[in-house]
Design a protein around this motif. Structure first.
Motif, PDB file in Angstrom:
ATOM      1  N   PRO A 116       0.805  -1.230   0.000  1.00  0.00           N
ATOM      2  CA  PRO A 116       0.000   0.000   0.000  1.00  0.00           C
ATOM      3  C   PRO A 116       0.840   1.283   0.000  1.00  0.00           C
ATOM      4  N   CYS A 119       2.005   1.783  -3.538  1.00  0.00           N
ATOM      5  CA  CYS A 119       0.849   2.148  -4.371  1.00  0.00           C
ATOM      6  C   CYS A 119       0.501   3.619  -4.185  1.00  0.00           C
ATOM      7  N   SER A 120       0.526   4.082  -2.946  1.00  0.00           N
ATOM      8  CA  SER A 120       0.214   5.500  -2.696  1.00  0.00           C
ATOM      9  C   SER A 120       1.263   6.403  -3.323  1.00  0.00           C
ATOM     10  N   TYR A 123       0.622   6.382  -7.155  1.00  0.00           N
ATOM     11  CA  TYR A 123      -0.534   7.218  -7.482  1.00  0.00           C
ATOM     12  C   TYR A 123      -0.156   8.690  -7.414  1.00  0.00           C
ATOM     13  N   TYR A 156      -1.622  11.045   1.039  1.00  0.00           N
ATOM     14  CA  TYR A 156      -1.491   9.771   0.327  1.00  0.00           C
ATOM     15  C   TYR A 156      -0.365   8.901   0.881  1.00  0.00           C
ATOM     16  N   LEU A 159      -1.518   7.685   4.282  1.00  0.00           N
ATOM     17  CA  LEU A 159      -2.475   6.581   4.173  1.00  0.00           C
ATOM     18  C   LEU A 159      -1.753   5.287   3.824  1.00  0.00           C
ATOM     19  N   GLY A 160      -0.775   5.367   2.905  1.00  0.00           N
ATOM     20  CA  GLY A 160       0.005   4.191   2.549  1.00  0.00           C
ATOM     21  C   GLY A 160       0.780   3.646   3.736  1.00  0.00           C
TER      22      GLY A 160
END
Length: 172
Positions: A116, A119-120, A123, A156, A159-160
């Motif tokens: 994650p 991924c963050s 993104y 972001y 959150l990751g």
């Protein structure tokens, strides 16, 4: 000490956004040291990455402030992002993006982050790259929208990190 000096930096430096970014991300170091009970290279890289994400946003914000405060802009030093011109500012933003993601990726590898987190970052890299390529400095409303879109970039990676920590707790 940064909190007391920051309001006066716009009068003595060409890039007060650097100090603002350093000040607003000081909590990254404090939180990391509280959780890990130490400051190491990874904490410095996370801090650098978060500071650069803020600097990205504040550099765009300098254009917004200049556009809407033209009468007072001549009395203050012009921020570096504005002084180097629109096209060079795009290069500056691209360089900030690269350095920020490199530092965050290395810090993630040092602290064994999971899917994650990366991924963050991916993104965010795609989003910021798209933002840089579509930004038009000749249109004040376009710059203002770009600034509003980038004001919360740190959420972001945060959150990751949060989701990565949950996965690490479940797996280990």
């Amino acid at each position: 000490p940064l909190a007391f000096v920051w309001p006066y930096l716009s009068h003595i430096t060409l890039w007060p956004e650097v100090w603002q970014a350093a000040l607003t991300n000081w909590g990254c170091l404090m939180g990391y040291s509280a959780i890990q009970a130490q400051l190491d290279a990874a904490s410095g890289l996370y801090y650098l990455g978060c500071t650069i994400l803020s600097l990205y946003s504040y550099t765009i914000g300098a254009y917004v402030a200049l556009e809407f405060n033209k009468e007072t802009a001549s009395r203050k030093p012009v921020p570096l992002g504005v002084a180097i011109g629109p096209q060079n500012t795009k290069y500056l933003l691209a360089a900030l993006t690269g350095v920020g993601f490199l530092s965050m990726s290395v810090a993630g590898a040092m602290t064994h982050q999971t899917f994650p987190f990366y991924c963050s970052l991916t993104y965010l890299a795609v989003y910021m790259s798209q933002n840089i390529t579509t930004m038009n400095f000749k249109e004040p409303r376009n710059i203002e929208k770009a600034y509003q879109d980038t004001t919360n970039l740190q959420q972001y990676p945060l959150l990751g990190l949060f989701l990565s920590a949950i996965i690490k707790q479940l797996l280990y």
